[in-house]
Design a protein around this motif. Structure first.
Motif, PDB file in Angstrom:
ATOM      1  N   ASP A 100       0.845  -1.197   0.000  1.00 19.74           N
ATOM      2  CA  ASP A 100       0.000   0.000   0.000  1.00 19.74           C
ATOM      3  C   ASP A 100       0.879   1.245   0.000  1.00 19.74           C
ATOM      4  N   TYR A 101       0.257   2.352  -0.337  1.00 20.12           N
ATOM      5  CA  TYR A 101       0.945   3.635  -0.484  1.00 20.12           C
ATOM      6  C   TYR A 101       0.331   4.590   0.512  1.00 20.12           C
ATOM      7  N   LYS A 102       1.078   4.851   1.601  1.00 19.41           N
ATOM      8  CA  LYS A 102       0.477   5.559   2.738  1.00 19.41           C
ATOM      9  C   LYS A 102       0.572   7.071   2.652  1.00 19.41           C
ATOM     10  N   ARG A 103       1.600   7.580   1.947  1.00 19.16           N
ATOM     11  CA  ARG A 103       1.787   9.029   1.948  1.00 19.16           C
ATOM     12  C   ARG A 103       0.821   9.704   0.976  1.00 19.16           C
TER      13      ARG A 103
ATOM     14  N   GLY B   6      -3.624   3.889  -2.114  1.00 22.18           N
ATOM     15  CA  GLY B   6      -3.716   2.950  -3.227  1.00 22.18           C
ATOM     16  C   GLY B   6      -2.954   1.706  -2.846  1.00 22.18           C
ATOM     17  N   ALA B   7      -3.128   0.658  -3.649  1.00 23.97           N
ATOM     18  CA  ALA B   7      -2.444  -0.601  -3.342  1.00 23.97           C
ATOM     19  C   ALA B   7      -2.360  -1.452  -4.605  1.00 23.97           C
ATOM     20  N   VAL B   8      -1.407  -2.380  -4.574  1.00 26.76           N
ATOM     21  CA  VAL B   8      -1.278  -3.339  -5.675  1.00 26.76           C
ATOM     22  C   VAL B   8      -1.054  -4.738  -5.106  1.00 26.76           C
ATOM     23  N   SER B   9      -1.480  -5.725  -5.867  1.00 28.35           N
ATOM     24  CA  SER B   9      -1.262  -7.130  -5.509  1.00 28.35           C
ATOM     25  C   SER B   9      -1.295  -7.942  -6.800  1.00 28.35           C
ATOM     26  N   PRO B  10      -0.422  -8.922  -7.031  1.00 29.79           N
ATOM     27  CA  PRO B  10       0.685  -9.316  -6.171  1.00 29.79           C
ATOM     28  C   PRO B  10       1.815  -8.294  -6.201  1.00 29.79           C
ATOM     29  N   VAL B  11       2.807  -8.529  -5.326  1.00 28.24           N
ATOM     30  CA  VAL B  11       3.958  -7.637  -5.226  1.00 28.24           C
ATOM     31  C   VAL B  11       5.167  -8.394  -5.779  1.00 28.24           C
ATOM     32  N   PRO B  12       5.743  -7.911  -6.888  1.00 33.22           N
ATOM     33  CA  PRO B  12       6.782  -8.691  -7.567  1.00 33.22           C
ATOM     34  C   PRO B  12       7.939  -9.159  -6.670  1.00 33.22           C
ATOM     35  N   PHE B  13       8.397  -8.341  -5.720  1.00 37.57           N
ATOM     36  CA  PHE B  13       9.550  -8.802  -4.916  1.00 37.57           C
ATOM     37  C   PHE B  13       9.164  -9.891  -3.909  1.00 37.57           C
TER      38      PHE B  13
ATOM     39  N   GLN C 138     -13.155   9.109 -14.802  1.00 35.92           N
ATOM     40  CA  GLN C 138     -14.596   9.247 -15.083  1.00 35.92           C
ATOM     41  C   GLN C 138     -15.360   9.825 -13.894  1.00 35.92           C
ATOM     42  N   ILE C 139     -14.721   9.790 -12.747  1.00 35.05           N
ATOM     43  CA  ILE C 139     -15.450  10.128 -11.512  1.00 35.05           C
ATOM     44  C   ILE C 139     -15.108  11.540 -11.079  1.00 35.05           C
ATOM     45  N   SER C 140     -16.107  12.255 -10.612  1.00 40.93           N
ATOM     46  CA  SER C 140     -15.784  13.588 -10.105  1.00 40.93           C
ATOM     47  C   SER C 140     -16.604  13.953  -8.878  1.00 40.93           C
ATOM     48  N   PHE C 141     -15.977  14.735  -8.032  1.00 37.45           N
ATOM     49  CA  PHE C 141     -16.645  15.435  -6.934  1.00 37.45           C
ATOM     50  C   PHE C 141     -15.746  16.610  -6.592  1.00 37.45           C
ATOM     51  N   ARG C 142     -16.314  17.592  -5.907  1.00 35.91           N
ATOM     52  CA  ARG C 142     -15.566  18.813  -5.620  1.00 35.91           C
ATOM     53  C   ARG C 142     -14.265  18.492  -4.863  1.00 35.91           C
ATOM     54  N   ASP C 143     -13.153  19.090  -5.311  1.00 34.21           N
ATOM     55  CA  ASP C 143     -11.839  18.956  -4.665  1.00 34.21           C
ATOM     56  C   ASP C 143     -11.287  17.529  -4.675  1.00 34.21           C
ATOM     57  N   ILE C 144     -11.671  16.743  -5.674  1.00 35.82           N
ATOM     58  CA  ILE C 144     -11.167  15.355  -5.759  1.00 35.82           C
ATOM     59  C   ILE C 144      -9.641  15.370  -5.905  1.00 35.82           C
ATOM     60  N   TYR C 145      -8.989  14.416  -5.256  1.00 35.13           N
ATOM     61  CA  TYR C 145      -7.534  14.273  -5.378  1.00 35.13           C
ATOM     62  C   TYR C 145      -7.189  12.793  -5.350  1.00 35.13           C
ATOM     63  N   PHE C 146      -6.205  12.398  -6.153  1.00 37.18           N
ATOM     64  CA  PHE C 146      -5.653  11.039  -6.026  1.00 37.18           C
ATOM     65  C   PHE C 146      -4.209  11.035  -6.472  1.00 37.18           C
ATOM     66  N   ARG C 147      -3.472  10.074  -5.982  1.00 42.35           N
ATOM     67  CA  ARG C 147      -2.070   9.949  -6.404  1.00 42.35           C
ATOM     68  C   ARG C 147      -2.033   9.334  -7.792  1.00 42.35           C
ATOM     69  N   THR C 148      -1.120   9.831  -8.623  1.00 40.92           N
ATOM     70  CA  THR C 148      -1.069   9.344 -10.004  1.00 40.92           C
ATOM     71  C   THR C 148       0.090   8.366 -10.207  1.00 40.92           C
ATOM     72  N   ASP C 149       0.746   7.985  -9.090  1.00 40.49           N
ATOM     73  CA  ASP C 149       1.963   7.172  -9.246  1.00 40.49           C
ATOM     74  C   ASP C 149       1.915   5.867  -8.447  1.00 40.49           C
ATOM     75  N   ILE C 150       0.709   5.352  -8.192  1.00 38.22           N
ATOM     76  CA  ILE C 150       0.630   4.089  -7.454  1.00 38.22           C
ATOM     77  C   ILE C 150       1.437   3.020  -8.223  1.00 38.22           C
ATOM     78  N   GLY C 151       2.220   2.246  -7.494  1.00 39.27           N
ATOM     79  CA  GLY C 151       3.042   1.206  -8.127  1.00 39.27           C
ATOM     80  C   GLY C 151       4.375   1.704  -8.668  1.00 39.27           C
TER      81      GLY C 151
ATOM     82  N   LEU D 269      -3.198  -0.936 -13.487  1.00 39.85           N
ATOM     83  CA  LEU D 269      -3.127   0.486 -13.120  1.00 39.85           C
ATOM     84  C   LEU D 269      -3.767   1.366 -14.195  1.00 39.85           C
ATOM     85  N   ASP D 270      -3.504   1.032 -15.463  1.00 36.58           N
ATOM     86  CA  ASP D 270      -4.102   1.822 -16.557  1.00 36.58           C
ATOM     87  C   ASP D 270      -5.622   1.807 -16.439  1.00 36.58           C
ATOM     88  N   ALA D 271      -6.178   0.621 -16.154  1.00 38.25           N
ATOM     89  CA  ALA D 271      -7.645   0.515 -16.048  1.00 38.25           C
ATOM     90  C   ALA D 271      -8.147   1.313 -14.842  1.00 38.25           C
TER      91      ALA D 271
END
Ligand code: AMP
Ligand code: GLY
Length: 422
Positions: free
Chosen positions: A217-220, A234-241, A406-419, A397-399
């Motif tokens: 997971d990505y905590k910051r 955000g999070a990913v699974s499986p984890v290659p390492f 496609q999703i919106s609400f006022r002041d939406i924010y997300f990290r664009t670098d998960i993984g 991740l692309d999906a």
């Protein structure tokens, strides 16, 4: 079979979504739930920490099993409350008893358990308020940065990492002055471990266990793992390492000794164990135990479970987990958390969410949402988690990002670098 899920986040929506696919369940109730769980079951306005209120709904709705999502009711002893009650004792609770939930509820207990059973973890000492001055001496024996943890539950905010001894002493003073309230009566100071984190999960009936998919997971809050800590972006699974060789070490050095330790302590652990690990140059160390599934890890690991999850938790309840089959999807799943601008600080609520119906080829798990008339509105910092499958991590991740757009609400924010670091 009627089932009650306690909690209101993305993890609980993911559990509800998965259990709703089981043919063995008649009705799912969620307390208190969110706008996402409302489409799959019946939300009940009950606080999971109000055990008498939970008891009332268990009897009123003829509930046969309870799955506890978050840690607070477990640490407060909800499982013990059920065992002691003559009407509730026959209703299985998926989640450990209080003495076992201490693995999460007290960092001091977790560290002494780890040490006792020779499980790799950072060197540490713990101090109560009257011995904080000895803490200053202990700091001198460690190299910076310094890791200071409040002993008790602090809603994920009880860990501070500081660069120098002066800041460490200031931090100890702040904790002594009540920064973490009762959770800071005791502190754990430990060696800083340099490496990459991994979340590993098992489900156990107290006798045997099954390994669930691992996740990262990505905590910051900020890109490149910068800025304040959050509940998870955000999070990913499986984890290659986390390949076979690494997971063999995790099993032999960490999971098996933990299971043996619990048995030695006379604790029958029924539920999920979350091992927060650090991979230090190829060797796993335990950073923390949690007595539950992770969030947002649940939003990537639960979709990868192909088997009927009810069959697995029924095995936990009945104590015959060893005979049940757990099949895992080998595709990647990634999730991107859409949050309210300002989170993890102050943020607005009640903003209308649009575009959920435009998303396709993904699963949208609700976290901080609620129904307001005929609208779905934001009601928390973490709002929605967009989870997608892919043959590769990149595809998934692309999906997720295509759908997040496609999703919106006022002041939406997300990290664009998960993984980004995998
Ligand atoms: P926790 O609440 O125990 O998960 O700690 C929060 C975060 O602090 C972890 O996810 C790690 O990123 C970091 N952390 C905790 N303990 C250590 C440690 N001993 N060394 C390095 N980082 C740590
Ligand atoms: N994602 C970390 C946690 O659930 O504690």
């Amino acid at each position: 079979m009627n089932i009650l899920i306690l909690g209101s986040g993305g993890r609980e929506h993911a559990l509800t979504w998965k259990l709703a696919q089981s043919t063995k369940i008649d009705r799912i109730y969620i307390a208190p739930g969110n706008a996402g769980t409302a489409s799959l079951g019946i939300n009940l306005k009950v606080d999971p920490e109000d055990f008498e209120a939970v008891k009332n709904i268990v009897t009123a709705y003829d509930i046969n099993m309870v799955v506890v999502g978050p840690e607070a009711p477990l640490v407060a002893g909800i499982h013990d409350f059920f065992l002691k009650d003559e009407f509730l004792s026959s209703v299985p609770v998926i989640g450990p008893v209080r003495s076992a939930a201490r693995l999460e509820g007290s960092k001091d207990f977790a560290k002494s358990f780890l040490t006792k059973y020779k499980i790799p973890t950072a060197v540490y000492r713990s101090f109560d308020r009257s011995s904080f001055n000895e803490a200053v001496d202990f700091l001198k024996t460690l190299d910076p940065p310094y890791v200071i943890k409040a002993d008790g539950l602090a809603a994920g905010k009880g860990v501070v990492i500081v660069a120098d001894r002066k800041s460490a002493e200031d931090e100890l003073n702040a904790i002594s002055d009540g920064k973490f309230g009762n959770a800071g009566q005791r502190v754990v100071i430990e060696q800083f471990l340099k490496g990459i984190e991994l979340s590993v999960f098992i489900v156990t009936d107290g006798k045997s266990y099954k390994l669930l998919p691992e996740a990262k997971d990505y905590k910051r809050i900020g890109a490149g793992d910068t800025g304040l800590n959050t509940g998870g972006m955000g999070a990913v699974s499986p984890v290659p390492f986390a390949d076979d060789a690494f997971m063999k070490k995790v099993k032999e050095r960490i999971i098996d000794p933990t299971m043996n330790g619990l048995k030695r302590e006379g604790i029958e652990y029924k539920g999920f164990i979350f091992f927060g690990l650090m991979n230090v140059a190829g060797d796993p160390f335990v950073i923390e135990y949690n007595a539950r599934l992770g969030d947002p890890e649940s939003e990537v690991i639960i979709p990868r479970i192909k088997s009927d999850l009810f069959d697995i938790i029924e095995g936990v309840a009945r104590g015959d987990l060893a005979g049940r089959e757990l099949v895992i999807d080998d595709r990647f799943v990634s999730t991107v958390m859409l949050v309210s601008g300002g989170y993890p600080g102050n943020y607005g609520k009640g903003y209308e969410i649009s575009g959920i119906d435009r998303a396709n080829d993904c699963v949208i798990f609700h976290a901080g949402t609620k129904i307001d008339g005929d609208k779905i509105v934001t009601s928390g910092g973490r709002v929605l988690s967009v989870s997608s499958f892919g043959k590769t991590m990149r595809d998934s991740l692309d999906a997720s990002y295509r759908n997040a757009a496609q999703i919106s609400f006022r002041d939406i924010y997300f990290r664009t670098d998960i993984g980004f670091d995998l």
